[in-house]
Write an enzyme that holds these catalytic residues in place. Structure first.
Site, PDB file in Angstrom:
ATOM      1  N   CYS A  64       0.843  -1.412  -0.109  1.00  0.00           N
ATOM      2  CA  CYS A  64       0.038   0.091  -0.221  1.00  0.00           C
ATOM      3  C   CYS A  64       1.083   1.225  -0.491  1.00  0.00           C
ATOM      4  O   CYS A  64       0.428   2.399  -1.010  1.00  0.00           O
ATOM      5  CB  CYS A  64      -0.897  -0.041   0.869  1.00  0.00           C
ATOM      6  SG  CYS A  64      -1.882  -1.751   0.982  1.00  0.00           S
TER       7      CYS A  64
HETATM    8  C1  UGA Z   1      -1.413   0.565   5.862  1.00  0.00           C
HETATM    9  C2  UGA Z   1      -2.099   1.741   6.424  1.00  0.00           C
HETATM   10  O1  UGA Z   1      -0.583   1.517   7.738  1.00  0.00           O
HETATM   11  C3  UGA Z   1      -3.631   1.010   6.841  1.00  0.00           C
HETATM   12  O2  UGA Z   1      -3.249   2.154   7.536  1.00  0.00           O
HETATM   13  C4  UGA Z   1      -3.649   1.317   5.182  1.00  0.00           C
HETATM   14  O3  UGA Z   1      -5.047   0.521   4.865  1.00  0.00           O
HETATM   15  C5  UGA Z   1      -2.918   0.170   4.446  1.00  0.00           C
HETATM   16  O4  UGA Z   1      -1.397   0.174   4.493  1.00  0.00           O
HETATM   17  C6  UGA Z   1      -3.680   0.612   3.308  1.00  0.00           C
HETATM   18  O5  UGA Z   1      -3.850   1.612   2.325  1.00  0.00           O
HETATM   19  O6  UGA Z   1      -4.306  -1.023   2.626  1.00  0.00           O
HETATM   20  P1  UGA Z   1      -0.236  -2.309   5.761  1.00  0.00           P
HETATM   21  O7  UGA Z   1       0.485  -1.477   4.651  1.00  0.00           O
HETATM   22  O8  UGA Z   1      -1.057  -3.080   6.239  1.00  0.00           O
HETATM   23  O9  UGA Z   1      -1.440  -0.539   6.015  1.00  0.00           O
HETATM   24  O10 UGA Z   1       1.451  -2.008   7.014  1.00  0.00           O
HETATM   25  P2  UGA Z   1       1.816  -0.136   8.052  1.00  0.00           P
HETATM   26  O11 UGA Z   1       1.334  -1.432   9.399  1.00  0.00           O
HETATM   27  O12 UGA Z   1       1.128   1.024   7.367  1.00  0.00           O
HETATM   28  O13 UGA Z   1       3.327  -0.918   7.393  1.00  0.00           O
HETATM   29  C7  UGA Z   1       3.741  -0.696   6.657  1.00  0.00           C
HETATM   30  C8  UGA Z   1       5.951  -0.622   6.400  1.00  0.00           C
HETATM   31  O14 UGA Z   1       6.002   0.408   7.192  1.00  0.00           O
HETATM   32  C9  UGA Z   1       5.524  -1.851   6.887  1.00  0.00           C
HETATM   33  O15 UGA Z   1       6.979  -2.170   6.339  1.00  0.00           O
HETATM   34  C10 UGA Z   1       6.538  -1.420   8.240  1.00  0.00           C
HETATM   35  O16 UGA Z   1       7.546  -2.292   8.465  1.00  0.00           O
HETATM   36  C11 UGA Z   1       7.510   0.007   8.516  1.00  0.00           C
HETATM   37  N1  UGA Z   1       7.188   1.274   8.949  1.00  0.00           N
HETATM   38  C12 UGA Z   1       5.791   1.005  10.017  1.00  0.00           C
HETATM   39  C13 UGA Z   1       7.767   1.163   9.490  1.00  0.00           C
HETATM   40  O17 UGA Z   1       9.048   1.627   9.573  1.00  0.00           O
HETATM   41  N2  UGA Z   1       8.250   2.373  11.052  1.00  0.00           N
HETATM   42  C14 UGA Z   1       7.141   2.824  11.417  1.00  0.00           C
HETATM   43  O18 UGA Z   1       6.809   2.922  12.698  1.00  0.00           O
HETATM   44  C15 UGA Z   1       5.917   2.036  11.780  1.00  0.00           C
END
Ligand code: UGA
Length: 447
Positions: A272
């Site tokens: 996403c």
């Molecule tokens: C993301 C959004 O968080 C959701 O709200 C949204 O619905 C979704 O995209 C979408 O558009 O469908 P997701 O991709 O499942 O969700 O995962 P996240 O938890 O957002 O993580 C995304 C990336 O950011 C991961 O690679 C994670 O490792 C990284 N991340 C996350 C960080 O590097 N640091 C953080 O503090 C949090």
């Protein structure tokens, strides 16, 4: 009780469908993929997602969920249809609407002879203007009905995260209803009021284009938050004794900033954030606005991978034939999804430099194997992965990696060099036994 159909069986579709069915709604979930339908109808989720299997098996047993191939049966046996098909990226970063277009045409045709006022809810992420423009037009032309009169249409973005998709579906922070007309919004609001009852989160009703932009703005802000803290991390690394985890934890106490989604590391991946940021940049350029800040958010994320490979080279010199252990392959913990995972970019870069890669992940090895095949060695456990390695990069913060001790690295590796790409280890404990390099950690002062 209204009857529901969910069109599309990806993360959003399947997780939403089992939650609706679990609350007692008669729910149809539909796909065109026969293999997927056959797995799901036997109670086997087609991907790893905590709690999904339990929910799926329960609703199949209760017969509140029906799995069907094709759109028509699902549409004709429901009052509200949620469209959740994918909107992948085109090579230029713009979004590919072909699945949405085909699905809408099928659904609208199925509704041609339907007497009831059906509500179509678009959950797939689409650019501002798509629901009120292309989707509305295709729906009206193919159904022979008029939106707002004998057919209802809304855009309703989804904010669930992989790895906590069921929890997020049941406990969203807010709901956005982008209504093409008031009647459509009323029907969707009534459904959500009934679904959430006294746990109803704030509900925002607006026009479809605003709702569509809200979805992109939400993901862009999350990506910005991470790229921001990663930029601070890169500064911290250059100052002895300075640690980004302390900086983030502290400024997160300012309520205007907040501590969530503020972990520095190798950056963001997944199906996403990268896709949506690329699409927002392309869209903004189409509107003749250069989105400089969002572009930098993207660039900072890309450079995290370069910086980590440079760091490994600084430690090991030439990488040719050096054995590098990669712990974690999925784009985040608790999923087997490797789409746009940081692991892929890092492994690619290291292979290019001639390194030998040995990798371990609790769930994602089969998916990574389809990308790297025999070019990567796959270990059966974290400890096996570390054996004889010259360097280890912790890429995904699975809980089981948090259980590793400094001795596990010190005893098993040829050279115990640990790059903590997600800051899960305590530098004070680890630096005593291994060469510890943490993203955003400036190291201890040499005495
Ligand atoms: C993301 C959004 O968080 C959701 O709200 C949204 O619905 C979704 O995209 C979408 O558009 O469908 P997701 O991709 O499942 O969700 O995962 P996240 O938890 O957002 O993580 C995304 C990336 O950011 C991961 O690679 C994670 O490792 C990284 N991340 C996350 C960080 O590097 N640091 C953080 O503090 C949090």
């Amino acid at each position: 009780m209204v009857r529901i159909s969910v069109i599309g069986m990806g993360f959003v579709g399947l997780c939403s469908a089992v939650c609706f069915a679990d609350r007692g709604y008669e729910t149809y979930v539909s796909t065109l993929n026969q293999e997927r339908a056959s797995l799901v109808s036997k109670g086997v989720p087609p991907f790893f997602e905590p709690k999904l299997k339990e929910f799926l098996q329960r609703v199949l047993e209760r017969r509140s969920l029906k799995v069907v191939i094709g759109r028509e049966e699902a549409i004709l046996n429901s009052d509200i249809s949620f469209i959740t098909v994918g909107t992948p990226s085109n090579p230029d970063g713009s979004i590919n609407l072909s699945y949405v277009r085909d699905t809408i045409i099928d659904c609208a045709k199925a509704l041609r002879e339907n007497e009831l006022k059906h509500l179509i809810v678009i959950k797939s992420t689409v650019l501002p203007g798509t629901t009120g423009g292309l989707i509305k037009r295709l729906t009206e032309v193919n159904s022979g009905k008029k939106c707002g009169e004998d057919l209802l249409l809304c855009f309703n973005p989804e904010f669930l995260r992989e790895g906590s998709a069921i929890y997020d579906t049941l406990h969203p922070d807010y709901i956005v209803i982008g209504e093409c007309d008031e009647k459509s919004g009323d029907v969707l609001e009534k459904f959500y009021r009934d679904f959430y009852k006294d746990t109803l989160p704030p509900m925002i009703r607006t026009n479809p284009a605003t709702a569509e932009l809200i979805k992109y703005a939400n993901n862009a802000f999350l990506a910005t938050k991470i790229s921001f803290i990663n930029s601070i991390a890169n500064i911290c690394e250059r100052i002895p004794e300075v640690d980004v985890t302390v900086v983030a934890k502290t400024i997160g106490l300012d309520e205007r900033i907040n501590p969530k989604f503020f972990n520095a590391g190798l950056g963001w991946g997944g199906s996403c954030l990268p896709k949506d940021i690329k699409a927002l940049i392309a869209f903004s350029r189409e509107l003749k606005y250069e989105p400089e800040m969002i572009r930098s958010v993207w660039d900072v994320n890309e450079s995290q991978v370069e910086l980590v490979t440079e760091r490994i080279k600084k430690e090991l010199g030439e990488l040719n034939n050096k054995r590098i252990a990669i712990l974690g392959l999925s784009f985040k913990p608790n999923t087997d999804d490797v789409r746009e995972a940081r692991s892929i970019k890092i492994i690619d870069k290291l292979l290019e430099e001639g390194a030998k890669i040995v990798a371990y992940d609790p769930q994602a090895i089969p998916k990574i194997q389809t990308i790297f095949g025999q070019r990567v060695e796959y270990a059966p456990s974290a400890i096996d992965c570390l054996k004889n390695a010259d360097c280890c990069v912790l890429v995904t913060e699975w809980d089981e990696f948090k259980e590793l001790y400094p001795e596990d690295f010190a005893k098993n590796m040829r050279r115990p060099i640990l790059i903590d790409g997600r800051r899960i280890y305590d530098p004070r404990k680890f630096a005593k036994e291994v060469r510890y390099i943490g993203i955003g950690f400036g190291g201890f002062k040499q005495t």
